[in-house]
Write a protein that holds these residues in place. Sequence first.
Motif, mmCIF file in Angstrom:
data_model
loop_
_atom_site.group_PDB
_atom_site.id
_atom_site.type_symbol
_atom_site.label_atom_id
_atom_site.label_comp_id
_atom_site.label_asym_id
_atom_site.label_seq_id
_atom_site.Cartn_x
_atom_site.Cartn_y
_atom_site.Cartn_z
ATOM 1 N N MET A 266 1.882 4.430 -14.506
ATOM 2 C CA MET A 266 2.614 4.767 -15.725
ATOM 3 C C MET A 266 2.505 6.238 -16.104
ATOM 4 N N ASN A 267 2.045 7.054 -15.165
ATOM 5 C CA ASN A 267 1.989 8.496 -15.407
ATOM 6 C C ASN A 267 3.381 9.077 -15.229
ATOM 7 N N GLU A 268 4.059 9.299 -16.334
ATOM 8 C CA GLU A 268 5.435 9.799 -16.292
ATOM 9 C C GLU A 268 5.515 11.270 -15.870
ATOM 10 N N PHE A 269 4.359 11.940 -15.813
ATOM 11 C CA PHE A 269 4.338 13.353 -15.458
ATOM 12 C C PHE A 269 3.894 13.577 -14.009
ATOM 13 N N LYS A 270 3.783 12.505 -13.228
ATOM 14 C CA LYS A 270 3.176 12.653 -11.905
ATOM 15 C C LYS A 270 3.977 13.575 -10.980
ATOM 16 N N PHE A 271 5.300 13.586 -11.103
ATOM 17 C CA PHE A 271 6.103 14.403 -10.193
ATOM 18 C C PHE A 271 6.039 15.891 -10.537
ATOM 19 N N VAL A 272 5.822 16.218 -11.785
ATOM 20 C CA VAL A 272 5.803 17.626 -12.191
ATOM 21 C C VAL A 272 4.385 18.140 -12.433
ATOM 22 N N ASP A 273 3.406 17.263 -12.294
ATOM 23 C CA ASP A 273 2.032 17.636 -12.595
ATOM 24 C C ASP A 273 1.096 17.170 -11.491
ATOM 25 N N SER A 274 0.750 15.889 -11.474
ATOM 26 C CA SER A 274 -0.278 15.378 -10.577
ATOM 27 C C SER A 274 0.046 15.607 -9.100
ATOM 28 N N MET A 275 1.251 15.285 -8.683
ATOM 29 C CA MET A 275 1.607 15.429 -7.271
ATOM 30 C C MET A 275 1.619 16.886 -6.838
ATOM 31 N N ILE A 276 2.063 17.760 -7.723
ATOM 32 C CA ILE A 276 2.074 19.186 -7.386
ATOM 33 C C ILE A 276 0.651 19.725 -7.291
ATOM 34 N N ARG A 277 -0.227 19.305 -8.210
ATOM 35 C CA ARG A 277 -1.620 19.758 -8.131
ATOM 36 C C ARG A 277 -2.295 19.296 -6.840
ATOM 37 N N LYS A 278 -2.044 18.070 -6.446
ATOM 38 C CA LYS A 278 -2.631 17.570 -5.197
ATOM 39 C C LYS A 278 -2.118 18.356 -3.995
ATOM 40 N N SER A 279 -0.816 18.544 -3.951
ATOM 41 C CA SER A 279 -0.228 19.300 -2.844
ATOM 42 C C SER A 279 -0.741 20.736 -2.820
ATOM 43 N N ARG A 280 -0.840 21.342 -3.983
ATOM 44 C CA ARG A 280 -1.315 22.730 -4.070
ATOM 45 C C ARG A 280 -2.768 22.850 -3.602
ATOM 46 N N THR A 307 -3.624 28.843 -10.828
ATOM 47 C CA THR A 307 -2.682 28.594 -11.926
ATOM 48 C C THR A 307 -1.247 28.386 -11.455
ATOM 49 N N PHE A 308 -1.059 28.069 -10.174
ATOM 50 C CA PHE A 308 0.290 27.742 -9.682
ATOM 51 C C PHE A 308 0.844 26.552 -10.458
ATOM 52 N N ASN A 309 2.115 26.635 -10.870
ATOM 53 C CA ASN A 309 2.802 25.607 -11.657
ATOM 54 C C ASN A 309 2.244 25.506 -13.079
ATOM 55 N N TYR A 310 1.767 26.629 -13.608
ATOM 56 C CA TYR A 310 1.303 26.722 -14.998
ATOM 57 C C TYR A 310 2.374 26.146 -15.934
ATOM 58 N N PRO A 311 2.024 25.395 -16.969
ATOM 59 C CA PRO A 311 0.673 25.050 -17.432
ATOM 60 C C PRO A 311 0.071 23.842 -16.712
ATOM 61 N N ASN A 312 0.894 23.172 -15.879
ATOM 62 C CA ASN A 312 0.416 21.961 -15.211
ATOM 63 C C ASN A 312 -0.264 22.297 -13.883
ATOM 64 N N SER A 313 -1.122 23.275 -13.924
ATOM 65 C CA SER A 313 -1.767 23.785 -12.725
ATOM 66 C C SER A 313 -3.121 23.114 -12.507
ATOM 67 N N ILE A 314 -3.735 23.402 -11.351
ATOM 68 C CA ILE A 314 -5.092 22.913 -11.101
ATOM 69 C C ILE A 314 -5.997 23.345 -12.246
ATOM 70 N N ASN A 315 -5.934 24.624 -12.604
ATOM 71 C CA ASN A 315 -6.573 25.128 -13.818
ATOM 72 C C ASN A 315 -5.611 24.815 -14.951
#
Length: 358
Positions: A266-280, A307-315
């Motif tokens: 139910m993470n509606e942000f997974k495509f713009v946040d979680s998946m990008i952080r994992k890939s990064r 900070t790639f994909n700020y604000p949804n970055s690893i940091n």
Amino acid sequence: MIKKIHLSGTPQQIGEEHGRQGKSEIIQSLETYESLFYGYSKINWKHAVEVALEHLPAIEAYNSDFIEEMEGVAKGAGVQFEDILVLNTRSEIALTGRKGFSDGCTAIAITPPASKDTIIGQNWDWKMTQTKSLLLLEIEQVGKPVIKMVTEGGIIGKIGFNSAGIGICLNALLTDKKSTQVPIHLALRSVLNSHSLHEAISKIKDNQLASAANFLIASEGVEGQSGAANFEVSPFGTEMIPSKDGIVVHTNHICSTKVKKYLSDMNEFKFVDSMIRKSRAEELINASITFGEKINEESLKIWFSDTFNYPNSINHYINSSAPEHRQMETVFSIIMNLSKQTMQLCIGKPTPTAYVKI
């Protein structure tokens, strides 16, 4: 920086000292979660207590020492036992059946052949108010390994490692179902109570746990033998996702095909946040290996500061477009070298020079 508390003795004694010395941090936790539960889904504290009490029989059967320790925490802090039980059940209350959660937490483990040492760590992304709740606990228990753990005041299981070479990190998973079994934070403590990877897995396998999460577990055994893997736990069983060439990464979406059969992510942000952080994170690790860089704690400091994909970055930074109660950011970053039995910690947003060995 962070309050350090040494705890030893019986479960009751360990809990009472946690409660006495960590009272202000426990009060902060209670205030944060009362606000957070209501902000997410209009759950008041009375309702939260009712939900937490549903888990009591399972906890008693799983490890009655946890009941004694939580009773001790409550006594030491001068609060109700039910309040401490709620804190230790906070993931089951806050993270099940709630859509639209803006999440964080990026966890990484590096083992041979990718590195010489076994290194595990993560950015813990949550409510910044919980900075005031953080405690570093060193726990000595009879017949168990010594634990060094970073936690929120009142919560008796969290992120850390032990003298037997077992380390654990946590990634929240937002799903649609839970059970009344053992809360995941108590399972984290069970892993840290373990003398071996085999013992640790026995505490989280099958259907023992109440909600879904990812436990990134690493083990540094005798004669330098080591390993790490993701364990996606759930009320419907656990699946191990092994390392690939000594690399393990996890963020905040379900990767296990087994878990996906029973639970909806139910993470509606997974495509713009979680998946990008994992890939990064995987890209950063693979780039270091490709360029022949030496992989060590300094490498993880750089990766966790990214900070790639700020604000949804690893940091992770606050997404100001999200509602206030859903605005999450990196609260602390932790790096543990299990080979050397060391921990480095950065409170707040990580930079390569901000970590302190503790």
